[in-house]
Scaffold this motif. Sequence first.
Motif, PDB file in Angstrom:
ATOM      1  N   GLU A 616       0.813  -1.217   0.000  1.00 22.37           N
ATOM      2  CA  GLU A 616       0.000   0.000   0.000  1.00 22.37           C
ATOM      3  C   GLU A 616       0.846   1.267   0.000  1.00 22.37           C
ATOM      4  OE1 GLU A 616      -2.678  -0.180   3.255  1.00 22.37           O
ATOM      5  OE2 GLU A 616      -3.868  -1.804   2.417  1.00 22.37           O
ATOM      6  N   ASN A 617       2.086   1.167   0.485  1.00 20.17           N
ATOM      7  CA  ASN A 617       3.018   2.300   0.470  1.00 20.17           C
ATOM      8  C   ASN A 617       2.474   3.531   1.197  1.00 20.17           C
ATOM      9  OD1 ASN A 617       4.968   0.889  -1.007  1.00 20.17           O
ATOM     10  ND2 ASN A 617       3.970   1.392  -2.933  1.00 20.17           N
ATOM     11  N   LYS A 618       1.783   3.328   2.327  1.00 23.06           N
ATOM     12  CA  LYS A 618       1.361   4.464   3.128  1.00 23.06           C
ATOM     13  C   LYS A 618       2.578   5.154   3.720  1.00 23.06           C
ATOM     14  CE  LYS A 618      -1.997   3.953   5.956  1.00 23.06           C
ATOM     15  NZ  LYS A 618      -2.837   3.427   7.062  1.00 23.06           N
ATOM     16  N   LYS A 619       2.435   6.451   3.912  1.00 22.72           N
ATOM     17  CA  LYS A 619       3.548   7.220   4.444  1.00 22.72           C
ATOM     18  C   LYS A 619       3.513   7.230   5.969  1.00 22.72           C
ATOM     19  CE  LYS A 619       4.138  10.453   0.580  1.00 22.72           C
ATOM     20  NZ  LYS A 619       4.158  11.897   0.188  1.00 22.72           N
ATOM     21  N   THR A 620       4.685   7.348   6.550  1.00 22.74           N
ATOM     22  CA  THR A 620       4.789   7.583   7.981  1.00 22.74           C
ATOM     23  C   THR A 620       4.340   9.015   8.288  1.00 22.74           C
ATOM     24  OG1 THR A 620       6.658   6.053   8.091  1.00 22.74           O
ATOM     25  CG2 THR A 620       6.394   7.563   9.939  1.00 22.74           C
ATOM     26  N   VAL A 621       3.839   9.221   9.496  1.00 22.92           N
ATOM     27  CA  VAL A 621       3.427  10.565   9.919  1.00 22.92           C
ATOM     28  C   VAL A 621       4.633  11.503   9.866  1.00 22.92           C
ATOM     29  CG1 VAL A 621       2.511  11.923  11.832  1.00 22.92           C
ATOM     30  CG2 VAL A 621       1.615   9.630  11.365  1.00 22.92           C
ATOM     31  N   ARG A 622       4.403  12.703   9.382  1.00 18.64           N
ATOM     32  CA  ARG A 622       5.501  13.665   9.275  1.00 18.64           C
ATOM     33  C   ARG A 622       5.966  14.080  10.663  1.00 18.64           C
ATOM     34  NH1 ARG A 622       5.420  19.376   6.013  1.00 18.64           N
ATOM     35  NH2 ARG A 622       3.532  19.642   7.255  1.00 18.64           N
ATOM     36  N   PRO A 623       7.286  14.083  10.906  1.00 20.34           N
ATOM     37  CA  PRO A 623       7.777  14.389  12.259  1.00 20.34           C
ATOM     38  C   PRO A 623       7.668  15.868  12.590  1.00 20.34           C
ATOM     39  CG  PRO A 623       9.607  14.078  10.753  1.00 20.34           C
ATOM     40  CD  PRO A 623       8.368  13.731   9.980  1.00 20.34           C
ATOM     41  N   TYR A 624       7.632  16.140  13.882  1.00 21.51           N
ATOM     42  CA  TYR A 624       7.664  17.497  14.417  1.00 21.51           C
ATOM     43  C   TYR A 624       8.992  17.728  15.134  1.00 21.51           C
ATOM     44  CZ  TYR A 624       2.583  18.161  13.899  1.00 21.51           C
ATOM     45  OH  TYR A 624       1.310  18.308  13.409  1.00 21.51           O
ATOM     46  N   ALA A 625       9.421  18.980  15.148  1.00 21.88           N
ATOM     47  CA  ALA A 625      10.432  19.387  16.114  1.00 21.88           C
ATOM     48  C   ALA A 625       9.718  19.609  17.444  1.00 21.88           C
ATOM     49  CB  ALA A 625      11.130  20.665  15.659  1.00 21.88           C
ATOM     50  N   VAL A 626      10.183  18.950  18.482  1.00 21.47           N
ATOM     51  CA  VAL A 626       9.500  19.029  19.775  1.00 21.47           C
ATOM     52  C   VAL A 626      10.332  19.749  20.834  1.00 21.47           C
ATOM     53  CG1 VAL A 626       8.091  16.995  19.346  1.00 21.47           C
ATOM     54  CG2 VAL A 626      10.333  16.724  20.405  1.00 21.47           C
ATOM     55  N   SER A 627      11.593  20.006  20.526  1.00 20.35           N
ATOM     56  CA  SER A 627      12.422  20.713  21.495  1.00 20.35           C
ATOM     57  C   SER A 627      13.681  21.191  20.792  1.00 20.35           C
ATOM     58  CB  SER A 627      12.794  19.786  22.668  1.00 20.35           C
ATOM     59  OG  SER A 627      13.635  20.461  23.586  1.00 20.35           O
ATOM     60  N   ALA A 628      14.269  22.287  21.297  1.00 22.90           N
ATOM     61  CA  ALA A 628      15.514  22.802  20.742  1.00 22.90           C
ATOM     62  C   ALA A 628      16.325  23.442  21.849  1.00 22.90           C
ATOM     63  CB  ALA A 628      15.235  23.810  19.629  1.00 22.90           C
ATOM     64  N   GLN A 629      17.652  23.260  21.783  1.00 26.14           N
ATOM     65  CA  GLN A 629      18.562  23.885  22.738  1.00 26.14           C
ATOM     66  C   GLN A 629      19.707  24.546  21.982  1.00 26.14           C
ATOM     67  OE1 GLN A 629      18.232  20.198  23.282  1.00 26.14           O
ATOM     68  NE2 GLN A 629      16.240  20.702  24.168  1.00 26.14           N
ATOM     69  N   VAL A 630      20.076  25.701  22.469  1.00 32.86           N
ATOM     70  CA  VAL A 630      21.270  26.392  21.975  1.00 32.86           C
ATOM     71  C   VAL A 630      22.236  26.473  23.143  1.00 32.86           C
ATOM     72  CG1 VAL A 630      22.200  28.551  21.073  1.00 32.86           C
ATOM     73  CG2 VAL A 630      20.000  27.697  20.244  1.00 32.86           C
ATOM     74  N   ASP A 631      23.374  25.807  22.983  1.00 29.13           N
ATOM     75  CA  ASP A 631      24.359  25.728  24.067  1.00 29.13           C
ATOM     76  C   ASP A 631      23.701  25.267  25.363  1.00 29.13           C
ATOM     77  OD1 ASP A 631      26.399  26.528  22.391  1.00 29.13           O
ATOM     78  OD2 ASP A 631      26.098  28.647  22.819  1.00 29.13           O
ATOM     79  N   ALA A 632      22.883  24.172  25.229  1.00 35.03           N
ATOM     80  CA  ALA A 632      22.236  23.490  26.350  1.00 35.03           C
ATOM     81  C   ALA A 632      21.124  24.305  26.999  1.00 35.03           C
ATOM     82  CB  ALA A 632      23.261  23.082  27.408  1.00 35.03           C
ATOM     83  N   LYS A 633      20.700  25.421  26.395  1.00 36.12           N
ATOM     84  CA  LYS A 633      19.594  26.203  26.923  1.00 36.12           C
ATOM     85  C   LYS A 633      18.411  26.111  25.967  1.00 36.12           C
ATOM     86  CE  LYS A 633      22.552  29.559  29.315  1.00 36.12           C
ATOM     87  NZ  LYS A 633      22.918  30.991  29.440  1.00 36.12           N
ATOM     88  N   HIS A 634      17.211  25.825  26.510  1.00 36.48           N
ATOM     89  CA  HIS A 634      16.021  25.684  25.690  1.00 36.48           C
ATOM     90  C   HIS A 634      15.697  27.005  24.997  1.00 36.48           C
ATOM     91  CE1 HIS A 634      14.686  21.599  26.675  1.00 36.48           C
ATOM     92  NE2 HIS A 634      15.260  21.816  27.853  1.00 36.48           N
ATOM     93  N   THR A 635      15.218  26.887  23.764  1.00 34.04           N
ATOM     94  CA  THR A 635      14.919  28.080  22.967  1.00 34.04           C
ATOM     95  C   THR A 635      13.702  27.805  22.096  1.00 34.04           C
ATOM     96  OG1 THR A 635      15.860  29.671  21.404  1.00 34.04           O
ATOM     97  CG2 THR A 635      16.405  27.364  21.062  1.00 34.04           C
ATOM     98  N   PRO A 636      12.921  28.838  21.733  1.00 35.72           N
ATOM     99  CA  PRO A 636      11.807  28.632  20.797  1.00 35.72           C
ATOM    100  C   PRO A 636      12.314  28.142  19.437  1.00 35.72           C
ATOM    101  CG  PRO A 636      11.593  30.726  21.941  1.00 35.72           C
ATOM    102  CD  PRO A 636      12.951  30.217  22.268  1.00 35.72           C
ATOM    103  N   PHE A 637      11.437  27.400  18.716  1.00 38.41           N
ATOM    104  CA  PHE A 637      11.892  26.837  17.441  1.00 38.41           C
ATOM    105  C   PHE A 637      10.816  26.840  16.363  1.00 38.41           C
ATOM    106  CE2 PHE A 637      10.492  23.522  20.364  1.00 38.41           C
ATOM    107  CZ  PHE A 637       9.501  22.882  19.641  1.00 38.41           C
ATOM    108  N   VAL A 638       9.568  27.147  16.722  1.00 35.84           N
ATOM    109  CA  VAL A 638       8.496  27.078  15.727  1.00 35.84           C
ATOM    110  C   VAL A 638       8.745  28.055  14.581  1.00 35.84           C
ATOM    111  CG1 VAL A 638       6.040  27.475  15.341  1.00 35.84           C
ATOM    112  CG2 VAL A 638       6.794  26.212  17.360  1.00 35.84           C
ATOM    113  N   LYS A 639       9.195  29.243  14.893  1.00 42.73           N
ATOM    114  CA  LYS A 639       9.476  30.242  13.858  1.00 42.73           C
ATOM    115  C   LYS A 639      10.956  30.312  13.534  1.00 42.73           C
ATOM    116  CE  LYS A 639       5.493  33.109  15.038  1.00 42.73           C
ATOM    117  NZ  LYS A 639       5.021  34.460  15.428  1.00 42.73           N
ATOM    118  N   GLY A 640      11.681  29.278  13.872  1.00 43.91           N
ATOM    119  CA  GLY A 640      13.103  29.220  13.575  1.00 43.91           C
ATOM    120  C   GLY A 640      13.934  29.264  14.844  1.00 43.91           C
ATOM    121  N   VAL A 641      15.120  28.682  14.767  1.00 42.93           N
ATOM    122  CA  VAL A 641      16.055  28.693  15.886  1.00 42.93           C
ATOM    123  C   VAL A 641      17.083  29.792  15.623  1.00 42.93           C
ATOM    124  CG1 VAL A 641      17.801  27.365  17.147  1.00 42.93           C
ATOM    125  CG2 VAL A 641      15.726  26.227  16.303  1.00 42.93           C
TER     126      VAL A 641
END
Length: 1009
Positions: A616-641
């Motif tokens: 059937e060749n169904k596709k896997t669900v498209r992945p999300y970015a769920v977390s981002a760190q810059v130099d070990a500190k959490h940062t927003p990522f939805v609108k870019g890191v």
Amino acid sequence: MRFGILALFVLIFSGLTAQEYRFRLYRVEQGLPSDVTKAVAEDSLNFLWMATDDGLVKYDGLSFTTYKHAFRSQYIKGFLKTRSRRLLVIGDLDVVEIQNKIDTVLFKTLIQGSRTPTDSTVWSPKSIYEDRHGIIWLGEPQSVMRYDGKSVKRFNFGEANRSPIFIRSFSFFEDSHDNLYAVSYQGNIFRYDDLLRDFVPVPGELPRNVNHVLFFQGKLLVASGSGLFEAEMEDLHIKSAKKVLPILNASYLMATDDALWVCTYDQELYRLSHNNYFDLKVLDYSFKGINSCYASSEGDIWVSTDKGIVLVQKEIFLQADVNSEGHFIEGIAHDGNHHLTYYCTKETLVELKPATDGSWEHTLRYNNKDAYFQSLAFNKRGLWASSVSDVFLFENGVVKKQWNFASQGNFVHDLYIDKQDNVWLGQAGTNRVTVITDSLTVRHYEVPVSRQSEINLVREGPEGIYVAASGVGGYLFLKPHKASAFKNVSLPVTFQTHGDFNIQDMAFQGNILWIASTEGLLRYDGHTIKRIEFGEVFSTFSVSSVETLDGQNIIFSNSFGLFCYNVVSGEFGLYDENSGLPSNAITDHGLSIDPDRDVWIGTSFGLGYTQESLTENKKTVRPYAVSAQVDAKHTPFVKGVYAPYGSFINIQFSPITFPENKINLQWRMRGDSMWHKMEHHEASLSNLSAGKHTVEVRAKKNMGLGWSDTRTVDVYISPPFWQRAEFIMLVLCAVLLISWASFSVSSRIMQKRKEFLQNLVNKRTEELQKANEELTVRNNELDRFVYSASHDLSAPLKSILGLIRVARLDNPGDGHKEYLTMMERSVLKLEEFIKDVVSYSRNTRMPVKLEPFRFDDMVKSILQDLQYSPGFAKIRFAVKDELQAELISDPIRVRIVLNNLISNAIKFHLFENGRQPYVNIELRCKAKQYLIVVEDNGQGIEEKHLGRIFEMFYRATENAQGSGLGLYILKETVTKLGGFVEVRSVFGEGATFTITLPDRVHLEQVQPA
């Protein structure tokens, strides 16, 4: 009574059916704040949310996040996903809307709660429902609240309808005419009247202890403490209510596209058919108090219990026979006419027959602890099986005939039936394949495999019968349909091999041969052979089995599991133990497709099969970015890191699909062609240049799904301070000042250094010229010395030979004759040694000189020179020149090689036992190469000497004169020409030397200019 017996039989019977589901439990150990869970739901982004007794929890496939601050009460009761895809959640003191922004979550309070009823607050809601008009209804302990998005209104039903439990109160449903109903825990039912703007009682009775209701296909289903009931409604009242199944403590009802699900507060979860309540199964898992269940967008069932949340997924592959569990499946075969399937383990042969309930009846047809079954096949005569070196023919489960092939080899590890119903045997330890014809006669065919090769299997293709073996030089052989012999059709492999190159299975797809090898999956079309690339993880793993599904798809296996590969699109899906395979280790020839196109899998831990499509060749669900760190500190990522120059960036991804530990994630920077495997769901970035970078990510689920669509995350790197305009201007000024100051100093220094280097170069040049001149003189002197020494030594030797012949004319005695013979043998040995030394000197010192010459003319000239050798006239010489044109090589060196081989063939001939000695000399052409083959039936070379005959001064026999230099000079000469030499010999039967030389174009490439 009859109803109870029937229900009990159905329940018992369903518990004995094959396991169709797999289960995964999530508890506090996996990250939940509490094991007591009430409900599960998905938001619009397909993130999972869980209602527990210790707060609201989000699960992104990587980690559980608890949001206790979002609610005034820790007790979360349930969810509602509205028609507009909003996700609402209820707690004891709140009604809240969840707004998931991925990198942050907003909680909007819709209705505040209170511990006592008021006109504007909600009071311990236990259920939530949205009607067709978008109105939200909340079930409280003894009342119902209506919320239209602006205001609330409570409808109190009094103490008689007060719920005595903490998790259930009123249930809601709408009938076919959009009438809204509320059902109390006591079984009383009320209809909301739009004109009266109030609820009115509905005539009729329902059972007490109503935990949940579901209006489905025009009927009302009721989950109660005493069982599952079906109520029929007519003219706005309950016409009848009857118990359809004695499922005690039924707690929740859910309808999916293919089933009805009935939860219980006990340990059972039931799956019912839409149209037949007695077509049910009890899931083979001990649940601990089910509060509700939820069907996700991917079709997974999430079950909320008092002991955690259980993920329920339908198996793609089922176990065909529980008796096979834990056994290594050696072979599979099918009887299409009687719908029978056979499989064998080491000691047993089993027949499977389909039962009426969809399972398989097991019949043991053969059992012998001394057996070692390895292959099965089926044709019109019956079932064929191989065990050790025996081949059995079974008819109706009984051995009809047995053959033993121990005298010609080892294990018979492959059986194959061609289109004429002939049974072909692949047997180890022999260079022959055996065929049992349709008339049960036995024939043998020689296969020109090398001594180190092993015949593995036989398959039929469009052109004839193919034999697969081990070894890079001879792994595939073909006997055309009208031919009587096999020929080597192996093509050179262009990839690096590791260890013993081995063919383990083959399958034809039209004219294309797909090969399961120790170096991966190979594609062979008769002209080219190539390895199929599946990325850096799967490509080079050994493939154990391969089969053709249809004109576009094949299946194959390696240590990761079963792959379905679309040969047109290049897409592939992977199935492993999470898809129901008994084991990821699929055995050699462990794939089989029955006449109904069902796929059967033989593994190291049992037999599996599937009736579902793998293409059937169904596709896997498209992945999300769920977390981002810059130099070990959490940062927003939805609108870019956003990160400063030189930062170390980590971005975590999850496709929010389950089981989460069987997801392959790959990432790359936009513009790159290579995808990289993502470790721990994380892409790590460093040393990025200033500017915008785009990370692309894709996912593949190991349940037959293809790659997902790509998700991108932009990364913005700010420029470093040294790339700013003011810094650049400052640096330019400093550079100009330093440059001016250093120029004068460096000019003086460079001038002196230049003079010093020039003098040094001149001196070294003079020394090198002098050394070259001295080397030329020494080389000339050495050439003259070799020539002079050979001439000066040869002259007295010839004189001695002449004196020996004169002495023989005087009729010396027998003793003197023997002495003269010994003297002549020693002189001839010394003379041959001098010739070998001269040949070695010429080969090492003379440059390769390419000239055209006729091979057959050179051979005739050599034979003419050797015509007076002892025994020459008794030997039959055959010269074959396939080239039929001029050979371009170094004629002097080729003559040295041929003279050495032909003279050896003459020297070591045999005449005893009526043998007719022969020497075959042949020139062949093959893919940018010349092959010179010299074959004789002389003495041959013992196997213990074969590895050393090309060593200097090594002699394999003392029965003939020789210096031990001849074959050493031959190998050095061939190497000088850019070729190589091979020898095959059987002592007492003869020897074959094969010289492989490059053609003119290739020779010019390998020779130095």
